[in-house]
Design a protein around this motif. Structure first.
Motif, PDB file in Angstrom:
ATOM      1  N   HIS A 164     -40.217 -50.128  -6.659  1.00  5.29           N
ATOM      2  CA  HIS A 164     -39.574 -49.992  -7.869  1.00  5.29           C
ATOM      3  C   HIS A 164     -39.017 -49.448  -9.138  1.00  5.29           C
ATOM      4  O   HIS A 164     -38.203 -49.813  -9.489  1.00  5.29           O
ATOM      5  CB  HIS A 164     -41.126 -49.901  -8.001  1.00  5.29           C
ATOM      6  CG  HIS A 164     -41.251 -51.223  -9.765  1.00  5.29           C
ATOM      7  ND1 HIS A 164     -40.581 -52.484  -9.757  1.00  5.29           N
ATOM      8  CD2 HIS A 164     -41.876 -50.713 -10.751  1.00  5.29           C
ATOM      9  CE1 HIS A 164     -40.719 -52.961 -10.515  1.00  5.29           C
ATOM     10  NE2 HIS A 164     -41.641 -52.024 -11.874  1.00  5.29           N
ATOM     11  N   THR A 165     -38.776 -48.353  -8.930  1.00  6.21           N
ATOM     12  CA  THR A 165     -37.847 -47.832  -9.977  1.00  6.21           C
ATOM     13  C   THR A 165     -36.990 -46.931  -9.570  1.00  6.21           C
ATOM     14  O   THR A 165     -35.494 -46.857 -10.273  1.00  6.21           O
ATOM     15  CB  THR A 165     -38.405 -46.029 -10.481  1.00  6.21           C
ATOM     16  OG1 THR A 165     -38.996 -45.625  -9.386  1.00  6.21           O
ATOM     17  CG2 THR A 165     -39.563 -46.740 -11.321  1.00  6.21           C
ATOM     18  N   HIS A 166     -35.995 -47.794  -8.635  1.00  9.13           N
ATOM     19  CA  HIS A 166     -34.905 -47.252  -7.094  1.00  9.13           C
ATOM     20  C   HIS A 166     -34.320 -46.392  -7.906  1.00  9.13           C
ATOM     21  O   HIS A 166     -32.840 -45.609  -8.067  1.00  9.13           O
ATOM     22  CB  HIS A 166     -33.610 -48.511  -8.281  1.00  9.13           C
ATOM     23  CG  HIS A 166     -34.108 -49.797  -8.395  1.00  9.13           C
ATOM     24  ND1 HIS A 166     -33.188 -50.781  -8.173  1.00  9.13           N
ATOM     25  CD2 HIS A 166     -35.516 -50.919  -8.339  1.00  9.13           C
ATOM     26  CE1 HIS A 166     -33.506 -52.172  -8.214  1.00  9.13           C
ATOM     27  NE2 HIS A 166     -35.304 -51.931  -8.135  1.00  9.13           N
ATOM     28  N   ARG A 167     -35.277 -45.107  -7.849  1.00 18.05           N
ATOM     29  CA  ARG A 167     -35.065 -43.674  -8.257  1.00 18.05           C
ATOM     30  C   ARG A 167     -34.798 -42.459  -6.992  1.00 18.05           C
ATOM     31  O   ARG A 167     -36.313 -42.724  -6.473  1.00 18.05           O
ATOM     32  CB  ARG A 167     -36.251 -42.869  -9.773  1.00 18.05           C
ATOM     33  CG  ARG A 167     -35.910 -41.770  -9.139  1.00 18.05           C
ATOM     34  CD  ARG A 167     -34.681 -41.454 -10.162  1.00 18.05           C
ATOM     35  NE  ARG A 167     -34.826 -39.818 -10.327  1.00 18.05           N
ATOM     36  CZ  ARG A 167     -34.275 -38.907  -9.559  1.00 18.05           C
ATOM     37  NH1 ARG A 167     -33.555 -39.168  -8.468  1.00 18.05           N
ATOM     38  NH2 ARG A 167     -34.187 -37.748 -10.575  1.00 18.05           N
ATOM     39  N   GLY A 168     -34.595 -42.410  -6.519  1.00 16.46           N
ATOM     40  CA  GLY A 168     -34.526 -41.476  -4.372  1.00 16.46           C
ATOM     41  C   GLY A 168     -34.547 -40.245  -5.061  1.00 16.46           C
ATOM     42  O   GLY A 168     -34.746 -39.663  -5.585  1.00 16.46           O
ATOM     43  N   TYR A 169     -35.764 -39.305  -4.529  1.00 10.78           N
ATOM     44  CA  TYR A 169     -36.207 -38.580  -4.443  1.00 10.78           C
ATOM     45  C   TYR A 169     -35.733 -37.366  -3.095  1.00 10.78           C
ATOM     46  O   TYR A 169     -35.966 -38.192  -2.104  1.00 10.78           O
ATOM     47  CB  TYR A 169     -37.823 -37.919  -4.232  1.00 10.78           C
ATOM     48  CG  TYR A 169     -37.603 -38.631  -6.365  1.00 10.78           C
ATOM     49  CD1 TYR A 169     -38.338 -37.423  -6.724  1.00 10.78           C
ATOM     50  CD2 TYR A 169     -37.738 -39.227  -6.859  1.00 10.78           C
ATOM     51  CE1 TYR A 169     -39.340 -36.650  -7.955  1.00 10.78           C
ATOM     52  CE2 TYR A 169     -38.594 -39.289  -7.472  1.00 10.78           C
ATOM     53  CZ  TYR A 169     -39.051 -38.663  -8.918  1.00 10.78           C
ATOM     54  OH  TYR A 169     -39.438 -38.319  -9.773  1.00 10.78           O
ATOM     55  N   ARG A 170     -35.054 -36.333  -3.099  1.00  9.09           N
ATOM     56  CA  ARG A 170     -34.497 -36.086  -1.740  1.00  9.09           C
ATOM     57  C   ARG A 170     -35.429 -34.843  -1.179  1.00  9.09           C
ATOM     58  O   ARG A 170     -35.888 -35.192  -0.086  1.00  9.09           O
ATOM     59  CB  ARG A 170     -33.538 -34.828  -2.470  1.00  9.09           C
ATOM     60  CG  ARG A 170     -31.944 -36.252  -2.520  1.00  9.09           C
ATOM     61  CD  ARG A 170     -30.805 -34.561  -2.294  1.00  9.09           C
ATOM     62  NE  ARG A 170     -29.612 -35.274  -3.169  1.00  9.09           N
ATOM     63  CZ  ARG A 170     -28.985 -36.815  -1.601  1.00  9.09           C
ATOM     64  NH1 ARG A 170     -29.601 -36.927  -0.579  1.00  9.09           N
ATOM     65  NH2 ARG A 170     -28.209 -37.729  -1.949  1.00  9.09           N
ATOM     66  N   GLU A 171     -36.285 -34.806  -2.486  1.00 12.06           N
ATOM     67  CA  GLU A 171     -37.453 -34.128  -1.762  1.00 12.06           C
ATOM     68  C   GLU A 171     -38.956 -34.567  -1.847  1.00 12.06           C
ATOM     69  O   GLU A 171     -39.134 -35.546  -3.065  1.00 12.06           O
ATOM     70  CB  GLU A 171     -38.100 -32.415  -1.826  1.00 12.06           C
ATOM     71  CG  GLU A 171     -36.919 -31.675  -1.887  1.00 12.06           C
ATOM     72  CD  GLU A 171     -36.749 -31.723  -0.319  1.00 12.06           C
ATOM     73  OE1 GLU A 171     -37.048 -31.996   0.567  1.00 12.06           O
ATOM     74  OE2 GLU A 171     -35.771 -31.408   0.678  1.00 12.06           O
ATOM     75  N   PRO A 172     -40.472 -35.099  -1.142  1.00 11.71           N
ATOM     76  CA  PRO A 172     -41.313 -35.938  -1.882  1.00 11.71           C
ATOM     77  C   PRO A 172     -41.661 -34.838  -3.500  1.00 11.71           C
ATOM     78  O   PRO A 172     -41.875 -34.517  -3.194  1.00 11.71           O
ATOM     79  CB  PRO A 172     -42.420 -36.033  -1.074  1.00 11.71           C
ATOM     80  CG  PRO A 172     -41.960 -34.674   0.207  1.00 11.71           C
ATOM     81  CD  PRO A 172     -40.441 -34.432  -0.257  1.00 11.71           C
ATOM     82  N   TRP A 173     -41.944 -35.760  -4.555  1.00  8.93           N
ATOM     83  CA  TRP A 173     -43.260 -35.513  -5.308  1.00  8.93           C
ATOM     84  C   TRP A 173     -44.252 -34.960  -4.680  1.00  8.93           C
ATOM     85  O   TRP A 173     -45.088 -35.674  -4.174  1.00  8.93           O
ATOM     86  CB  TRP A 173     -42.647 -36.361  -6.386  1.00  8.93           C
ATOM     87  CG  TRP A 173     -43.622 -36.042  -7.928  1.00  8.93           C
ATOM     88  CD1 TRP A 173     -43.164 -34.793  -8.498  1.00  8.93           C
ATOM     89  CD2 TRP A 173     -45.328 -35.854  -8.008  1.00  8.93           C
ATOM     90  NE1 TRP A 173     -44.901 -34.415  -9.938  1.00  8.93           N
ATOM     91  CE2 TRP A 173     -45.430 -35.403  -8.849  1.00  8.93           C
ATOM     92  CE3 TRP A 173     -45.991 -37.008  -7.820  1.00  8.93           C
ATOM     93  CZ2 TRP A 173     -46.989 -34.890  -9.576  1.00  8.93           C
ATOM     94  CZ3 TRP A 173     -47.262 -37.239  -8.291  1.00  8.93           C
ATOM     95  CH2 TRP A 173     -47.595 -36.075  -9.238  1.00  8.93           C
TER      96      TRP A 173
END
Length: 407
Positions: A164-173
């Protein structure tokens, strides 16, 4: 979807952009229906027949339960006629009902949530908002803002896959209280997420994760590294050819280079936001500078050139926005490390090194009239920002009757 053989596909708000018949037809054609536990027939507690709330898959000798959900904000993000007869229920009770069914009735070893709710652009900022809401007595269970807050209040689901936010995280939050892991990759098919989950077979506890690649859980699909599957490429070729038709057509000409240098006051930023403002006759317009993806040299401009500048297919939105909210936008986006905003129809003076709340020193319309906190202005922006993206989560809280989605 069928060729890629997904175990679960969540429903997103853009599934409804072209009418309800689109997700209905897609779901009927897929090997598995959409996974979603909170789209009901209006006025009932019955799920629509083209989704299923939960599913069980077996992997590595484990029974894994999957439960899905969509952001309830879809009701105000889609055209009313495209979601007529539907009700988008709250996420938390839907996930908890699915979790309980999977554990009690299906006897699964692990529950994973696949949700169309996203992580914040700035995780530290998002966590601070969560803490502030709890401190102020807000009930996050009733109205969680995004995947971070959902994962914080839903217990018994150790893994969430969001969007939905199109925001990639290289590690999980990872929630510091529940230890739930939330994974999210970038949107528009530009990346995929890849992680290996470590599970204690004796206890069924999730111990953590590993990333097979050096750059974390995100895999960017560079065309020179990831070659197309031959059969898929052949099947897609006629659609790609049709989509490319007309992109070489010259639609304008510029006597100067339209560049993004200078951030908010760049030629490209002013050009785009002025076009936005004039198109919908707004008092002012703004957009995130990160959404302007290319510069244009002087000379002829083609349709393809414009698509390189604005590749995301966002739509314009006209909003009745008060001056207090406009100031809040520029407070949020004017810090030293912020990506900034492009704008037209107004004058903004900021101190990027000041603490939040004191960064905006001057805020007026283009003619010098101060923007009054309680006055309403016709603001033109993008549906991407109105969904709460780019750190502007509070825009999604503006009442629907003040928001005109133009398509």
């Amino acid at each position: 979807f069928n060729a890629m053989d997904f175990d679960a596909v969540a429903v997103g708000n853009h599934e409804f952009d072209k009418g309800l018949e689109i997700p209905e037809r897609m779901s009927a054609a897929m090997h598995q229906r959409f996974l979603c536990a909170n789209i009901f027939r209006a006025g009932t507690d019955e799920l629509v027949d083209w989704v299923q709330a939960t599913r069980v898959v077996e992997k590595a000798g484990l029974r894994i339960g999957l439960v899905g959900a969509i952001t309830p904000e879809t009701a105000s993000m889609a055209f009313a006629e495209n979601v007529a007869g539907l009700e988008f229920g709250p996420v938390v009770p839907a996930l908890e009902k699915g979790r309980d069914h999977l554990i009690r009735d299906e006897k699964v070893d692990l529950v994973v949530a696949v949700i169309h709710e996203g992580l914040p652009y700035d995780p530290d900022q998002g966590w601070q908002e969560l803490v502030d809401r709890v401190r102020e007595g807000d009930d996050l269970r009733e109205d969680p803002h995004g995947a971070m807050q959902v994962a914080h209040v839903v217990r018994g689901i150790p893994i969430f896959v969001g969007g939905h936010t199109h925001r990639g995280y290289r590690e999980p939050w990872i929630d510091p209280v529940t230890q739930a892991m939330v994974f999210e990759s970038y949107g528009n098919g530009s990346s995929v997420g890849h992680a290996e989950i470590l599970i204690d077979r004796e206890t069924g506890q999730v111990l953590g994760y590993e990333t097979p690649r050096r750059d974390g859980t995100l895999v960017t699909l560079f065309s020179d590294e990831w070659w197309p599957d031959e059969k898929m490429e052949e099947a897609l070729a006629p659609y790609i050819e049709e989509a490319r038709a007309g992109l070489d057509e010259v639609v304008g000409r510029s006597t100067v280079g339209l560049t993004r240098s200078g951030a908010a006051l760049s030629r490209m930023g002013i050009f785009i936001t002025r076009a936005m403002r004039e198109a919908l006759e707004g008092d002012l317009a703004f957009t995130n500078t990160g959404g302007l993806r290319a510069d244009l040299s002087s000379g002829d401009i083609t349709r393809g050139d414009l698509m390189r500048v604005l590749p995301f297919g966002n739509a314009l939105v006209a909003v009745q926005m008060d001056g207090r909210t406009i100031r809040r936008v520029f407070e949020r986006k004017s810090g030293r490390n912020s990506s900034g905003m492009a704008f037209d129809g107004m004058k903004v003076v900021v101190d990027p090194d000041a603490p939040r709340g004191r960064r905006v020193l001057e805020l007026t319309l283009a003619d010098g009239t101060p923007i009054a906190p309680d006055a309403l202005y016709r603001v033109v922006t993008s549906d991407f920002l109105m969904e709460g993206n780019s750190g502007l989560d509070f825009l999604a809280e503006i009442p629907p009757d003040q928001v005109e989605y133009t398509g």
